[in-house]
Scaffold this motif. Structure first.
Motif, PDB file in Angstrom:
ATOM      1  N   PRO A 174       0.828  -1.213   0.000  1.00 56.00           N
ATOM      2  CA  PRO A 174       0.000   0.000   0.000  1.00 56.00           C
ATOM      3  C   PRO A 174       0.862   1.263   0.000  1.00 56.00           C
ATOM      4  O   PRO A 174       2.016   1.231   0.428  1.00 56.00           O
ATOM      5  CB  PRO A 174      -0.762  -0.111   1.330  1.00 56.00           C
ATOM      6  N   THR A 175       0.264   2.344  -0.485  1.00 55.07           N
ATOM      7  CA  THR A 175       0.962   3.632  -0.407  1.00 55.07           C
ATOM      8  C   THR A 175       0.571   4.373   0.870  1.00 55.07           C
ATOM      9  O   THR A 175       1.201   5.353   1.233  1.00 55.07           O
ATOM     10  CB  THR A 175       0.603   4.522  -1.610  1.00 55.07           C
ATOM     11  N   LEU A 176      -0.473   3.873   1.531  1.00 55.37           N
ATOM     12  CA  LEU A 176      -0.980   4.527   2.740  1.00 55.37           C
ATOM     13  C   LEU A 176      -1.467   3.448   3.693  1.00 55.37           C
ATOM     14  O   LEU A 176      -2.120   2.497   3.278  1.00 55.37           O
ATOM     15  CB  LEU A 176      -2.151   5.441   2.350  1.00 55.37           C
ATOM     16  N   MET A 177      -1.148   3.607   4.971  1.00 53.01           N
ATOM     17  CA  MET A 177      -1.658   2.662   5.975  1.00 53.01           C
ATOM     18  C   MET A 177      -2.536   3.404   6.976  1.00 53.01           C
ATOM     19  O   MET A 177      -2.127   4.420   7.537  1.00 53.01           O
ATOM     20  CB  MET A 177      -0.484   1.998   6.721  1.00 53.01           C
ATOM     21  N   LEU A 178      -3.742   2.860   7.181  1.00 54.33           N
ATOM     22  CA  LEU A 178      -4.678   3.411   8.155  1.00 54.33           C
ATOM     23  C   LEU A 178      -4.766   2.443   9.333  1.00 54.33           C
ATOM     24  O   LEU A 178      -4.890   1.230   9.125  1.00 54.33           O
ATOM     25  CB  LEU A 178      -6.070   3.572   7.528  1.00 54.33           C
ATOM     26  N   PHE A 179      -4.706   2.970  10.519  1.00 49.01           N
ATOM     27  CA  PHE A 179      -4.824   2.130  11.724  1.00 49.01           C
ATOM     28  C   PHE A 179      -5.940   2.702  12.589  1.00 49.01           C
ATOM     29  O   PHE A 179      -5.920   3.875  12.927  1.00 49.01           O
ATOM     30  CB  PHE A 179      -3.527   2.175  12.544  1.00 49.01           C
TER      31      PHE A 179
END
Ligand code: ADP
Ligand code: MG
Length: 255
Positions: A170-175
């Motif tokens: 991914p280019t972005l990680m959401l937590f």
């Protein structure tokens, strides 16, 4: 930080019936940045993350990821709503980790990691398996490839969930509160993995109550209340000298 932000929210609103979950959120996350989102329960943190990941539609305002309007595509000067297939394609570039791991219980750890790269990206199996094994090594679970989720501790399951998200490159990680469901002694091993990711330059938007993590790993901390951003700044500033009374009141309870 230069160029277009990877995530940009401008005046984003979202209602659930009469509940105004987001009341005009402005937020930017630049490439390589780690932004921690903090705030009381019900302030709209999860809703914002879910909008970024196409799990909710915004009602008004502008939300872009990598310069593309979330949920829409532009053609011949007009905006069209995305079809499910296009939403899946865009969502494939965003990794999301939830409070409750959400692993596929009937699949082994390795199978959990290779499922999406094979099905969504249609990458060659040998390559996907190699990368999955390398990722398991990176989160300290090389020896658990053939285990099922139920055989693992919560901390191990959450590390698998992170590795599974990373398997899609991914280019972005959401937590979203990735350590909230864990026994206290298991929180550290998950935060260590997240800290490592941050150090490697992953772009991360993290909802968390772990102020130690925010202090150490975040480039910026954003405080939300009642569906809007109240204040944001580098952790030293926001924790050291919060400007807004709401921020001060919240921090006095959690620090
Ligand atoms: P947070 O993650 O900060 O605790 P949420 O984004 O989950 O806050 O929720 C913001 C507000 O929106 C809350 O009042 C919540 O009850 C409401 N809400 C969130 N999701 C839904 C939904 N699917 N249906 C109805 N109300 C919702
Ligand atoms: Mg939440």
């Amino acid at each position: 930080m230069t160029g277009e932000p990877l995530v940009r929210a401008q005046g984003v609103t979202k209602n659930f019936g009469s509940v105004q979950a987001l009341r005009g959120v402005d937020l930017e996350v630049f490439r390589g940045e780690v932004v921690c989102l903090i705030g009381p329960s019900g302030s709209g943190k999860s809703t914002l993350l879910r909008c970024v990941n196409h799990l909710e539609k915004v009602d008004s305002g502008r939300l872009t990821v990598d310069g593309e309007l979330v949920g829409y595509r532009r053609a011949r000067g007009k905006l069209y709503e995305l079809r499910e297939k296009e939403i899946c394609r865009r969502r494939a570039d965003i990794g999301m980790v939830f409070q409750n791991f959400n692993l596929f219980p009937h699949l082994t750890v390795l199978e959990n990691l290779i499922e999406a790269p094979l099905r969504v990206r249609r990458e060659p199996k040998a390559q996907v398996v190699d990368r999955a094994r390398a990722l398991l090594g990176r989160v300290g679970l090389a020896d658990k490839a053939d285990a099922h989720p139920a055989q693992l501790s919560g901390g191990q399951q959450q590390r698998v969930a992170i590795a599974r998200a990373l398997a899609m490159r991914p280019t972005l990680m959401l937590f979203d509160e990735p350590t909230s469901a864990l026994d206290p002694e298991l929180v550290g091993e998950v935060l260590d993995v997240m800290h490592g990711l941050a150090e490697e330059g992953m772009t991360m938007l993290v909802v968390t109550h772990e102020m130690g993590f925010a202090r150490e790993s975040a480039d910026r901390v954003v405080f939300m209340a009642d569906g809007a951003v109240v204040e944001s700044g580098p952790p030293g500033e926001l924790f050291g000298s919060p400007k807004h009374p709401r921020t001060r009141a919240f921090l006095s309870k959690v620090l």
